[in-house]
Design an enzyme around this catalytic site. Sequence first.
Site, PDB file in Angstrom:
ATOM      1  N   ARG A 292       0.816  -1.227   0.000  1.00 37.45           N
ATOM      2  CA  ARG A 292       0.000   0.000   0.000  1.00 37.45           C
ATOM      3  C   ARG A 292       0.842   1.266   0.000  1.00 37.45           C
ATOM      4  O   ARG A 292       0.454   2.274   0.595  1.00 37.45           O
ATOM      5  CB  ARG A 292      -0.941   0.039   1.226  1.00 37.45           C
TER       6      ARG A 292
ATOM      7  N   ARG B 166      -3.606   6.471   0.593  1.00 34.60           N
ATOM      8  CA  ARG B 166      -4.177   7.687   1.180  1.00 34.60           C
ATOM      9  C   ARG B 166      -3.292   8.448   2.148  1.00 34.60           C
ATOM     10  O   ARG B 166      -3.613   9.572   2.516  1.00 34.60           O
ATOM     11  CB  ARG B 166      -5.496   7.338   1.876  1.00 34.60           C
TER      12      ARG B 166
ATOM     13  N   ARG C 237      -7.179  11.783  -5.722  1.00 31.79           N
ATOM     14  CA  ARG C 237      -8.359  11.077  -5.206  1.00 31.79           C
ATOM     15  C   ARG C 237      -9.570  12.014  -5.130  1.00 31.79           C
ATOM     16  O   ARG C 237     -10.682  11.638  -5.462  1.00 31.79           O
ATOM     17  CB  ARG C 237      -8.001  10.533  -3.815  1.00 31.79           C
TER      18      ARG C 237
ATOM     19  N   ASP D  19      -6.437  -3.002  -7.788  1.00 27.76           N
ATOM     20  CA  ASP D  19      -7.002  -3.664  -6.615  1.00 27.76           C
ATOM     21  C   ASP D  19      -7.267  -5.126  -6.942  1.00 27.76           C
ATOM     22  O   ASP D  19      -7.504  -5.463  -8.116  1.00 27.76           O
ATOM     23  CB  ASP D  19      -8.312  -2.990  -6.188  1.00 27.76           C
TER      24      ASP D  19
ATOM     25  N   TYR E  81     -14.668 -11.920  -0.587  1.00 28.95           N
ATOM     26  CA  TYR E  81     -15.350 -10.637  -0.808  1.00 28.95           C
ATOM     27  C   TYR E  81     -16.590 -10.804  -1.682  1.00 28.95           C
ATOM     28  O   TYR E  81     -17.622 -10.181  -1.455  1.00 28.95           O
ATOM     29  CB  TYR E  81     -14.388  -9.618  -1.436  1.00 28.95           C
TER      30      TYR E  81
HETATM   31  O1  CP3 Z   1       0.134   0.328  -3.170  1.00 28.71           O
HETATM   32  C1  CP3 Z   1      -0.297  -0.846  -3.308  1.00 28.71           C
HETATM   33  O2  CP3 Z   1      -0.100  -1.746  -2.485  1.00 28.71           O
HETATM   34  C2  CP3 Z   1      -0.933  -1.215  -4.629  1.00 28.71           C
HETATM   35  C3  CP3 Z   1      -2.321  -1.185  -4.785  1.00 28.71           C
HETATM   36  C4  CP3 Z   1      -3.246  -2.107  -3.993  1.00 28.71           C
HETATM   37  C5  CP3 Z   1      -4.492  -1.660  -3.497  1.00 28.71           C
HETATM   38  N1  CP3 Z   1      -5.168  -2.728  -2.994  1.00 28.71           N
HETATM   39  C6  CP3 Z   1      -4.973  -0.270  -3.600  1.00 28.71           C
HETATM   40  C7  CP3 Z   1      -6.095   0.154  -2.758  1.00 28.71           C
HETATM   41  C8  CP3 Z   1      -3.149  -3.461  -3.693  1.00 28.71           C
HETATM   42  C9  CP3 Z   1      -1.996  -4.421  -3.945  1.00 28.71           C
HETATM   43  C10 CP3 Z   1      -4.380  -3.851  -3.069  1.00 28.71           C
HETATM   44  C11 CP3 Z   1      -4.686  -5.220  -2.645  1.00 28.71           C
HETATM   45  C12 CP3 Z   1      -5.913  -5.509  -1.911  1.00 28.71           C
HETATM   46  N2  CP3 Z   1      -7.142  -4.928  -2.063  1.00 28.71           N
HETATM   47  C13 CP3 Z   1      -6.044  -6.545  -0.937  1.00 28.71           C
HETATM   48  C14 CP3 Z   1      -4.962  -7.499  -0.518  1.00 28.71           C
HETATM   49  C15 CP3 Z   1      -3.993  -6.884   0.403  1.00 28.71           C
HETATM   50  C16 CP3 Z   1      -4.523  -6.317   1.693  1.00 28.71           C
HETATM   51  O3  CP3 Z   1      -4.341  -5.126   1.901  1.00 28.71           O
HETATM   52  O4  CP3 Z   1      -5.079  -7.066   2.473  1.00 28.71           O
HETATM   53  C17 CP3 Z   1      -7.379  -6.527  -0.480  1.00 28.71           C
HETATM   54  C18 CP3 Z   1      -7.970  -7.436   0.573  1.00 28.71           C
HETATM   55  C19 CP3 Z   1      -8.043  -5.507  -1.203  1.00 28.71           C
HETATM   56  C20 CP3 Z   1      -9.487  -5.140  -1.100  1.00 28.71           C
HETATM   57  C21 CP3 Z   1      -9.625  -3.749  -0.689  1.00 28.71           C
HETATM   58  N3  CP3 Z   1      -9.488  -2.668  -1.541  1.00 28.71           N
HETATM   59  C22 CP3 Z   1      -9.928  -3.253   0.591  1.00 28.71           C
HETATM   60  C23 CP3 Z   1     -10.164  -4.110   1.815  1.00 28.71           C
HETATM   61  C24 CP3 Z   1      -9.948  -1.857   0.481  1.00 28.71           C
HETATM   62  C25 CP3 Z   1     -10.311  -0.863   1.541  1.00 28.71           C
HETATM   63  C26 CP3 Z   1      -9.191  -0.829   2.477  1.00 28.71           C
HETATM   64  C27 CP3 Z   1      -9.033   0.497   3.110  1.00 28.71           C
HETATM   65  O5  CP3 Z   1      -7.901   0.696   3.488  1.00 28.71           O
HETATM   66  O6  CP3 Z   1     -10.014   1.272   3.196  1.00 28.71           O
HETATM   67  C28 CP3 Z   1      -9.644  -1.507  -0.842  1.00 28.71           C
HETATM   68  C29 CP3 Z   1      -9.500  -0.147  -1.391  1.00 28.71           C
HETATM   69  C30 CP3 Z   1      -8.097   0.251  -1.766  1.00 28.71           C
HETATM   70  N4  CP3 Z   1      -7.277  -0.526  -2.538  1.00 28.71           N
HETATM   71  C31 CP3 Z   1      -7.433   1.477  -1.472  1.00 28.71           C
HETATM   72  C32 CP3 Z   1      -6.190   1.425  -2.103  1.00 28.71           C
HETATM   73  C33 CP3 Z   1      -5.131   2.487  -2.161  1.00 28.71           C
HETATM   74  C34 CP3 Z   1      -8.012   2.654  -0.736  1.00 28.71           C
HETATM   75  C35 CP3 Z   1      -8.606   3.493  -1.808  1.00 28.71           C
HETATM   76  C36 CP3 Z   1      -8.985   4.879  -1.421  1.00 28.71           C
HETATM   77  O7  CP3 Z   1      -9.870   5.071  -0.580  1.00 28.71           O
HETATM   78  O8  CP3 Z   1      -8.427   5.795  -2.047  1.00 28.71           O
END
Ligand code: CP3
Length: 352
Positions: A22, A26, A35, A71, A147
Amino acid sequence: MSLLVDACYGREISRTPVWLMRQAGRYLPEYMKIRRQHGFHAMMSEPDLITEISLQPIQRFNMDAAILYSDILVIPEAMGINFRLVPGTGPVFENPVKRKDKIMKLNPPNPRKLFHVLKGVHQLRKELSPEKALIGFAGAPWTIATYMVEGKPSKDYRYIRSLAHTEPKAFHFLMEVLTKGIIQFVTEQVKAGADVIQIFDTNAAYISRDFFETNCLPYLKRIVAAVKKTGAPLILFVKGGNWYDIFKELGVEVVGLDWNLSLGEVRKKLGEDISLQGNLDPAILLTSEEIIHRETIKVLESYGAGNRHIFNLGHGITPDVQPDAVETVVETVKSESPKFHASNTKDSVLVG
Ligand code: CP3
């Protein structure tokens, strides 16, 4: 070649490579600026934005790798199962696939709906300097399935855990469709320019070893074999699933560890022909510069001397982290890790 790819294969390198899960997110003001203008889904669908956002942490911290900004849930979206990001909750699916009849009607991901991601990978590889690795990724079938079936983040994912037993045919149908889609998607990512693939099985934290072996491992095996064919190394991150003997047998190049295990102990168990990634507790990023510096060194020491460590957190950066905290981690790894590598004989911990 990049430090990161070299570390995946245990080639001699002069310091430990570092990137953070990540890292594009954010906690970065430059991310929040985009964003606010575009929203999450638009950011993931536009190759120019994918490229710009993936490069942000490289430009700011000079990390050793960029991870594709996307994602794991783009695969369900390519199957027509869409989600919204609900503040304070996370991804919420409007039409989860809770029942057998719905699951059995699922179509494979439509490649056309993933094309923009691959365009992003291609553009990103062109704009990233050659000594930096580009990490492509996908979710593991189990984590994506949790999910799609539960419809939103859950504290225990007990609905799908029970469904695997009550409706095994539907469960395996879903895992099969996802596996084929994931194999195609990661293969295309490598063709488009990804140097490394990371598979996220974050929700393995909720299942037993027996469940994993019966219901998840056969699918992961096929994904690992498919990535091997592409020639790119694979990092397998299975959160909470501490079944490292199984991962070694799978033949992955790198195992990602969360922070509840010691890198040193896992290294002792797995031996020297597999690399380890991790595993600073992400909560350390919320402390002081002094603590971050000290705890980063502890992670380096826990792995010890050798070429098969990739520095990372044990899970993703949270939005409340200050960018300076990330800077401290990266700078500490760069300044303190050379002595863990044999090629730097002067201060090496291998000497004397
Ligand atoms: O920088 C990175 O790591 C690359 C991009 C990336 C994202 N999601 C961007 C993202 C990667 C590799 C993921 C993987 C992902 N997504 C996983 C596996 C890894 C983990 O973190 O457990 C899972 C379970 C998801 C599903 C997902 N997507 C969730 C649970 C969320 C919300 C989490 C939160 O922090 O609110 C997302 C949204 C998401 N994916 C964001 C980002 C940067 C937040 C987006 C935003 O609000 O701008």
